[in-house]
Design a protein around this motif. Structure first.
Motif: not given
Length: 135
Positions: A36-57
């Motif tokens: 099945g689709w590895p949703w946990t890793t998918f959402w970890i990576n997406v949310s981590g990238c979202l948070l890093i965008g906020v943090l660095y900005t």
């Protein structure tokens, strides 16, 4: 913004432990179904990238950010939280079990959605922060 000594590597190490532990616990709590689709890793990576965008900005627009925040939170916590290696292994496992379409979709969708999340976070953070966070 200059730091010396072992403070930066220590901040990265401490943050990395925290981020990796959170990722591990989420993977245990929400395991992917075989084939099945590895949703946990998918959402970890997406949310981590979202948070890093906020943090660095936010850090880019801060007048005098603590020089350890980026290494601790960005490189450490969010770097340890997100996981290119797990994404790679999961893609290979899907293909290895004959789920070629799913593997290809996962291989393509994960980085595209993660980068889009980061870009969205930067844009929204700049919009919310106004001129202060557009540096």
């Amino acid at each position: 913004m200059r730091t010396t000594g072992s403070r930066v590597p220590m901040a990265v190490a401490v943050g990395g432990v925290v981020g990796a532990e959170i990722r591990y616990l989420l993977g245990v709590a929400f395991p992917a179904a075989p084939g099945g689709w590895p949703w946990t890793t998918f959402w970890i990576n997406v949310s981590g990238c979202l948070l890093i965008g906020v943090l660095y900005t936010v850090l880019a627009g801060a007048d005098r950010p603590n020089p350890l925040l980026r290494p601790l939170l960005g490189v450490g916590v969010l770097g340890g939280f997100t996981t290119f290696s797990a994404w790679s292994v999961e893609t290979v496992q899907l293909a290895g079990h004959g789920h070629y379409g799913l593997a290809l979709g996962y291989a393509l969708a994960s980085p595209v959605v993660a980068v889009a999340a980061c870009a969205l976070a930067v844009a929204l953070t700049r919009r919310i922060g106004g001129a202060r966070w557009t540096r």
